[in-house]
Design a protein around this motif. Structure first.
Motif, PDB file in Angstrom:
ATOM      1  N   SER A  31       0.730  -1.249   0.012  1.00  0.00           N
ATOM      2  CA  SER A  31      -0.207  -0.186   0.170  1.00  0.00           C
ATOM      3  C   SER A  31       0.846   1.333  -0.146  1.00  0.00           C
ATOM      4  CB  SER A  31      -0.839  -0.125   1.432  1.00  0.00           C
ATOM      5  OG  SER A  31      -1.630  -1.162   1.229  1.00  0.00           O
ATOM      6  N   SER A  32       0.070   2.366  -0.281  1.00  0.00           N
ATOM      7  CA  SER A  32       1.006   3.683  -0.224  1.00  0.00           C
ATOM      8  C   SER A  32       1.248   3.851   1.165  1.00  0.00           C
ATOM      9  CB  SER A  32       0.178   4.876  -0.836  1.00  0.00           C
ATOM     10  OG  SER A  32      -1.069   5.102  -0.041  1.00  0.00           O
ATOM     11  N   THR A  37      -3.815   1.523   6.903  1.00  0.00           N
ATOM     12  CA  THR A  37      -4.016  -0.050   6.904  1.00  0.00           C
ATOM     13  C   THR A  37      -2.434  -0.458   7.249  1.00  0.00           C
ATOM     14  OG1 THR A  37      -3.978  -0.670   4.655  1.00  0.00           O
ATOM     15  CG2 THR A  37      -6.136  -0.250   5.763  1.00  0.00           C
ATOM     16  N   VAL A  38      -1.483   0.146   7.065  1.00  0.00           N
ATOM     17  CA  VAL A  38      -0.057  -0.171   6.993  1.00  0.00           C
ATOM     18  C   VAL A  38       0.729   0.536   8.063  1.00  0.00           C
ATOM     19  CG1 VAL A  38      -0.182  -1.298   4.735  1.00  0.00           C
ATOM     20  CG2 VAL A  38       0.456   1.165   4.897  1.00  0.00           C
ATOM     21  N   ALA A 127       7.424   5.372  -2.499  1.00  0.00           N
ATOM     22  CA  ALA A 127       7.709   4.602  -1.375  1.00  0.00           C
ATOM     23  C   ALA A 127       6.318   3.562  -1.522  1.00  0.00           C
ATOM     24  CB  ALA A 127       7.453   5.351  -0.160  1.00  0.00           C
ATOM     25  N   ALA A 128       6.620   2.428  -1.041  1.00  0.00           N
ATOM     26  CA  ALA A 128       5.868   1.420  -0.888  1.00  0.00           C
ATOM     27  C   ALA A 128       6.026   0.494   0.287  1.00  0.00           C
ATOM     28  CB  ALA A 128       5.556   0.388  -2.240  1.00  0.00           C
ATOM     29  N   LEU A 134       9.846  -1.898   3.541  1.00  0.00           N
ATOM     30  CA  LEU A 134       9.695  -0.653   2.668  1.00  0.00           C
ATOM     31  C   LEU A 134      10.545  -0.437   1.489  1.00  0.00           C
ATOM     32  CD1 LEU A 134       8.669   2.621   2.354  1.00  0.00           C
ATOM     33  CD2 LEU A 134      10.726   2.872   4.105  1.00  0.00           C
ATOM     34  N   THR A 135      10.088  -0.197   0.402  1.00  0.00           N
ATOM     35  CA  THR A 135      10.822  -0.081  -0.889  1.00  0.00           C
ATOM     36  C   THR A 135      10.575   1.416  -1.404  1.00  0.00           C
ATOM     37  OG1 THR A 135      10.184  -2.409  -1.590  1.00  0.00           O
ATOM     38  CG2 THR A 135      11.274  -0.830  -3.068  1.00  0.00           C
ATOM     39  N   LEU A 136      11.923   1.854  -1.409  1.00  0.00           N
ATOM     40  CA  LEU A 136      12.007   3.503  -2.258  1.00  0.00           C
ATOM     41  C   LEU A 136      12.615   3.137  -3.485  1.00  0.00           C
ATOM     42  CD1 LEU A 136      13.703   5.281   0.902  1.00  0.00           C
ATOM     43  CD2 LEU A 136      11.213   5.032   0.468  1.00  0.00           C
TER      44      LEU A 136
END
Length: 268
Positions: A31-32, A37-38, A127-128, A134-136
């Motif tokens: 999710s963003s 929710t994250v 960002a995800a 976390l992935t940037l």
């Protein structure tokens, strides 16, 4: 090894803005960053696992991390610490110019540091978040892979010594001593044990009022190469005196009254 004075500049920081994100698509595992929710991106210590540049992924050195707090991004590139202003809006993160320390390390951490710093300085990052990861992603497709990490505890943690400290000067351990100097504290037994670089040791350990006092060590009696023995002599000076300790997430600094001590990180 040359000593390098730490020169981290205090930054004028922008306020942190976190906008609400949109819902993730059906069946999506991520999710963003603004989604309720994250886990939030800000206020979390993100350990850097690796970096993908030009289609190649490399593992991060121990101690590399990134954190967003109150309009600031701060962390460690792999050798040097850094700070920059940061604005987070939904899944977009904009970083200002970074200011960093100026310490020399071994070749591999410095190579990772150069690539990591370039990726963060490349403009806006997308960002995800997927659970605790976390992935940037930069505009050119390079990606930073991070994982949420909890704080280390004083007791029961294996602390790996990474550098010696003398006032505001830090010097990384020689290559021969890398990953060979560590200690752990046993609260129930009231002891410290570990390795001085060449020999193993045990000693009485007393923790009181923010200070750790190590008694006279009992050690093995091996002889090793010169740089290891020099490191061991430096470490031996920490015994028999009160050491102020400060834990910052998964790092600890032990400092004697004369300003000399060590930096260490919690092993994974």
């Amino acid at each position: 090894m040359d000593k390098h004075r730490l020169t981290l500049t205090v930054l004028t920081l922008l306020p942190l803005a976190v906008a609400c994100g949109t819902e993730a698509g059906s069946g999506s595992g991520s999710s963003s960053v603004g989604s309720d929710t994250v886990p939030r991106v800000s206020g979390v210590h993100w350990r850097v696992e690796g970096l993908t540049t030009g289609g190649t992924t490399r593992n991060a050195p121990t101690g590399a991390y990134l954190r967003f707090d109150d309009g600031q991004a701060h962390g460690n590139y792999g050798c040097n610490s850094f700070g920059a202003s940061a604005t987070v809006r939904g899944d977009r993160i904009d970083l200002g110019p970074a200011q960093s320390t100026d310490m020399a390390c071994e070749k591999a951490p410095m190579a990772f540091e150069a690539a990591f710093s370039r990726t963060l300085a490349g403009g806006s990052l997308t960002a995800a978040v997927d659970r605790d990861r976390l992935t940037l992603t930069a505009k050119d497709g390079d990606r930073v892979h991070l994982i949420k990490e909890n704080d280390a505890t004083l007791y029961g943690t294996r602390w790996k010594v990474t550098s010696t400290v003398d006032g505001d000067v830090a010097v990384s351990l020689p290559a021969a001593a890398t990953d060979k100097v560590w200690f752990t504290l046993d609260k129930k037994a009231g002891t410290a044990s570990g390795s001085l670089g060449c020999n193993r040791f045990t000693a009485k350990a007393t923790v009181r009022d923010g200070h750790l006092t190590l008694g006279a060590p009992r050690t093995t009696r091996k002889m090793c190469d010169g740089s290891l023995m020099d490191t061991e002599k430096t470490m031996s000076k920490l015994f028999g005196r009160a050491l102020a300790y400060r834990i910052d997430h998964r790092s600890i600094t032990l400092t004697s009254g004369n300003g000399k001590g060590v930096n260490a990180v919690a092993e994974q």
